[in-house]
Enzyme design. Structure first.
Site, PDB file in Angstrom:
ATOM      1  N   ASP A 205      -4.657   7.824  -7.407  1.00  0.00           N
ATOM      2  CA  ASP A 205      -5.997   7.662  -7.983  1.00  0.00           C
ATOM      3  C   ASP A 205      -6.046   6.278  -8.640  1.00  0.00           C
ATOM      4  O   ASP A 205      -6.019   6.156  -9.854  1.00  0.00           O
ATOM      5  CB  ASP A 205      -6.229   8.773  -9.018  1.00  0.00           C
ATOM      6  CG  ASP A 205      -7.602   8.677  -9.656  1.00  0.00           C
ATOM      7  OD1 ASP A 205      -8.446   7.903  -9.169  1.00  0.00           O
ATOM      8  OD2 ASP A 205      -7.827   9.368 -10.662  1.00  0.00           O
ATOM      9  N   SER A 206      -6.117   5.260  -7.795  1.00  0.00           N
ATOM     10  CA  SER A 206      -5.978   3.892  -8.296  1.00  0.00           C
ATOM     11  C   SER A 206      -7.313   3.169  -8.349  1.00  0.00           C
ATOM     12  O   SER A 206      -8.309   3.653  -7.824  1.00  0.00           O
ATOM     13  CB  SER A 206      -5.052   3.114  -7.361  1.00  0.00           C
ATOM     14  OG  SER A 206      -5.711   2.895  -6.127  1.00  0.00           O
ATOM     15  N   THR A 207      -7.286   1.999  -8.960  1.00  0.00           N
ATOM     16  CA  THR A 207      -8.431   1.095  -8.873  1.00  0.00           C
ATOM     17  C   THR A 207      -8.382   0.404  -7.500  1.00  0.00           C
ATOM     18  O   THR A 207      -7.487   0.663  -6.700  1.00  0.00           O
ATOM     19  CB  THR A 207      -8.363   0.031  -9.986  1.00  0.00           C
ATOM     20  OG1 THR A 207      -7.044  -0.534  -9.979  1.00  0.00           O
ATOM     21  CG2 THR A 207      -8.615   0.634 -11.354  1.00  0.00           C
ATOM     22  N   ASP A 208      -9.328  -0.482  -7.239  1.00  0.00           N
ATOM     23  CA  ASP A 208      -9.317  -1.228  -5.976  1.00  0.00           C
ATOM     24  C   ASP A 208      -8.053  -2.107  -5.908  1.00  0.00           C
ATOM     25  O   ASP A 208      -7.483  -2.438  -6.935  1.00  0.00           O
ATOM     26  CB  ASP A 208     -10.550  -2.151  -5.893  1.00  0.00           C
ATOM     27  CG  ASP A 208     -11.850  -1.366  -5.875  1.00  0.00           C
ATOM     28  OD1 ASP A 208     -11.804  -0.136  -5.665  1.00  0.00           O
ATOM     29  OD2 ASP A 208     -12.909  -1.975  -6.084  1.00  0.00           O
TER      30      ASP A 208
ATOM     31  N   HIS B  45     -13.351  13.461  -7.957  1.00  0.00           N
ATOM     32  CA  HIS B  45     -12.168  14.223  -8.385  1.00  0.00           C
ATOM     33  C   HIS B  45     -11.939  15.470  -7.527  1.00  0.00           C
ATOM     34  O   HIS B  45     -10.797  15.805  -7.224  1.00  0.00           O
ATOM     35  CB  HIS B  45     -12.255  14.550  -9.884  1.00  0.00           C
ATOM     36  CG  HIS B  45     -12.042  13.337 -10.731  1.00  0.00           C
ATOM     37  ND1 HIS B  45     -12.893  12.968 -11.753  1.00  0.00           N
ATOM     38  CD2 HIS B  45     -11.091  12.371 -10.683  1.00  0.00           C
ATOM     39  CE1 HIS B  45     -12.457  11.843 -12.299  1.00  0.00           C
ATOM     40  NE2 HIS B  45     -11.381  11.456 -11.666  1.00  0.00           N
TER      41      HIS B  45
ATOM     42  N   GLY C  16       3.613   3.249 -11.849  1.00  0.00           N
ATOM     43  CA  GLY C  16       3.706   4.311 -10.855  1.00  0.00           C
ATOM     44  C   GLY C  16       4.725   4.002  -9.769  1.00  0.00           C
ATOM     45  O   GLY C  16       5.421   4.896  -9.279  1.00  0.00           O
TER      46      GLY C  16
ATOM     47  N   PRO D 176      -3.410  -4.954 -10.924  1.00  0.00           N
ATOM     48  CA  PRO D 176      -2.213  -4.105 -10.970  1.00  0.00           C
ATOM     49  C   PRO D 176      -2.089  -3.127  -9.802  1.00  0.00           C
ATOM     50  O   PRO D 176      -1.004  -2.627  -9.522  1.00  0.00           O
ATOM     51  CB  PRO D 176      -2.354  -3.340 -12.296  1.00  0.00           C
ATOM     52  CG  PRO D 176      -3.773  -3.490 -12.715  1.00  0.00           C
ATOM     53  CD  PRO D 176      -4.271  -4.755 -12.101  1.00  0.00           C
TER      54      PRO D 176
ATOM     55  N   ASP E 203      -7.807   8.844 -16.725  1.00  0.00           N
ATOM     56  CA  ASP E 203      -8.924   9.547 -17.370  1.00  0.00           C
ATOM     57  C   ASP E 203      -8.677  11.053 -17.441  1.00  0.00           C
ATOM     58  O   ASP E 203      -9.303  11.748 -18.239  1.00  0.00           O
ATOM     59  CB  ASP E 203     -10.237   9.254 -16.627  1.00  0.00           C
ATOM     60  CG  ASP E 203     -10.102   9.459 -15.130  1.00  0.00           C
ATOM     61  OD1 ASP E 203     -10.074  10.618 -14.698  1.00  0.00           O
ATOM     62  OD2 ASP E 203     -10.005   8.462 -14.388  1.00  0.00           O
TER      63      ASP E 203
HETATM   64  N1  AG3 Z   1     -10.604   5.249  -9.212  1.00  0.00           N
HETATM   65  C1  AG3 Z   1     -11.161   4.700  -7.996  1.00  0.00           C
HETATM   66  C2  AG3 Z   1     -12.327   3.844  -8.248  1.00  0.00           C
HETATM   67  C3  AG3 Z   1     -12.589   2.791  -7.256  1.00  0.00           C
HETATM   68  C4  AG3 Z   1     -13.942   2.322  -7.494  1.00  0.00           C
HETATM   69  N2  AG3 Z   1     -14.181   1.017  -6.949  1.00  0.00           N
HETATM   70  C5  AG3 Z   1     -15.289   0.313  -7.214  1.00  0.00           C
HETATM   71  N3  AG3 Z   1     -16.227   0.802  -7.976  1.00  0.00           N
HETATM   72  N4  AG3 Z   1     -15.411  -0.876  -6.683  1.00  0.00           N
HETATM   73  C6  AG3 Z   1     -11.404   6.175  -9.897  1.00  0.00           C
HETATM   74  C7  AG3 Z   1     -10.792   6.680 -11.145  1.00  0.00           C
HETATM   75  C8  AG3 Z   1     -11.293   8.040 -11.433  1.00  0.00           C
HETATM   76  N5  AG3 Z   1     -10.246   8.900 -11.836  1.00  0.00           N
END
Ligand code: AG3
Length: 278
Positions: A158-161, A65, A141, A165, A90
């Site tokens: 601040d996305s997932t992989d 963060h 988004g 989505p 989060d």
């Molecule tokens: N978002 C990015 C996390 C990517 C993690 N990838 C993985 N573990 N394969 C984090 C959200 C925190 N605000």
């Protein structure tokens, strides 16, 4: 006496995984978008996983963060006052920006469940959503960026992989739309994956950024709970990004990191120069 040991593992490849020994599984829900699991781990406190991938843990979330917010914040010629966060349900990115004095934050998260879970299990992070400087929108988004007319000093992706989505959040088109929503010295930053295990993710993000922006910078951080522990971030801007003199210190972020994090290993530089030349 405990006879059974429970572990949560994130798979990095067919042959490598990282396992956390857990006291308990606190939650497992399938939402409209993804599966969310929450564990109470021995070494990292509470751990939130989405579709089997670690998103954050109580004990090391500050690294991610701080790095996704402070680096662009301290590379903007004008002090950023407004920010858009895509994802970040989060509340951790918002909390860090509030701490830096950003006075107007819009946070667009697609999955309301992430927010609800964070409110319950990570109240310090989710507290940002009750701050009047932060407006939370549950929605897509990409739609938001397409329709919004507001300009932002910072856009934090601040996305997932890039699976499920989040795929389109790594596209050229999306970065181009973001470019149109930035104020004059505005900066967009995206988490761009593990340079080691997710080389394609990094390439996708970098390729998209160099197409959308005249100025692009890549930096890395040590994040122990993410694949390989070595993570990348990519920033793009319509104007030159230079470190400002007075930087606030975090728990990870400091002046040294703000310089050293841009030093890249050769295998990343090779990707960067190939993609830049395309
Ligand atoms: N978002 C990015 C996390 C990517 C993690 N990838 C993985 N573990 N394969 C984090 C959200 C925190 N605000």
């Amino acid at each position: 006496m405990r006879l059974i040991e429970n572990w949560f593992s994130e798979r990095y490849s067919d042959n490598v995984q990282l396992s956390f020994r857990v006291r308990d599984q606190l939650l497992s829900v399938k939402t409209d978008y993804q599966r969310i699991d929450l564990f109470d781990t021995y070494d990292f406190g509470k751990l939130l996983a989405i579709d089997g991938t670690v998103q954050l843990t109580e004990y090391d979330e500050y690294i991610y963060h701080e790095m996704i917010t402070m680096m662009p914040f301290f590379h903007s010629v004008r002090k950023p006052e407004t920010a858009l966060i895509i994802g970040g349900g989060d509340g951790g990115a918002a909390r860090s920006l509030l701490g830096l004095g950003v006075r107007d934050i819009v946070n667009v998260e697609i999955d309301s469940q992430v927010v609800e879970i964070s409110k319950k299990y990570f109240p310090e992070l989710a507290a940002s959503f009750s701050d009047r400087r932060c407006r939370l929108i549950i929605g897509d988004g990409i739609d938001y960026v397409r329709k919004s007319e507001q300009k932002f000093d910072l856009i934090i992706i601040d996305s997932t992989d890039p699976e499920g989505p989040a795929v389109s959040l790594f596209s050229r088109e999306f970065y181009e739309m973001c470019a149109g929503r930035l104020s004059e010295s505005g900066i967009v930053v995206a988490q761009s994956g593990s340079p080691f295990y997710q080389r394609e993710t990094f390439r996708m993000a970098y390729d998209g950024m160099v197409h959308a922006f005249p100025h692009v910078k890549v930096y890395t951080a040590f994040i122990p709970t993410y694949p390989s522990g070595f993570w990348s971030f990519t920033m793009g801007s319509n104007s030159a990004m230079n470190p400002v003199k007075d930087m606030v210190r975090g728990k990870y972020f400091n002046q040294e990191i703000a310089e050293g994090a841009f030093k890249l290993p050769q295998f990343m530089l090779d990707d960067v120069s190939t993609l830049k030349g395309k």
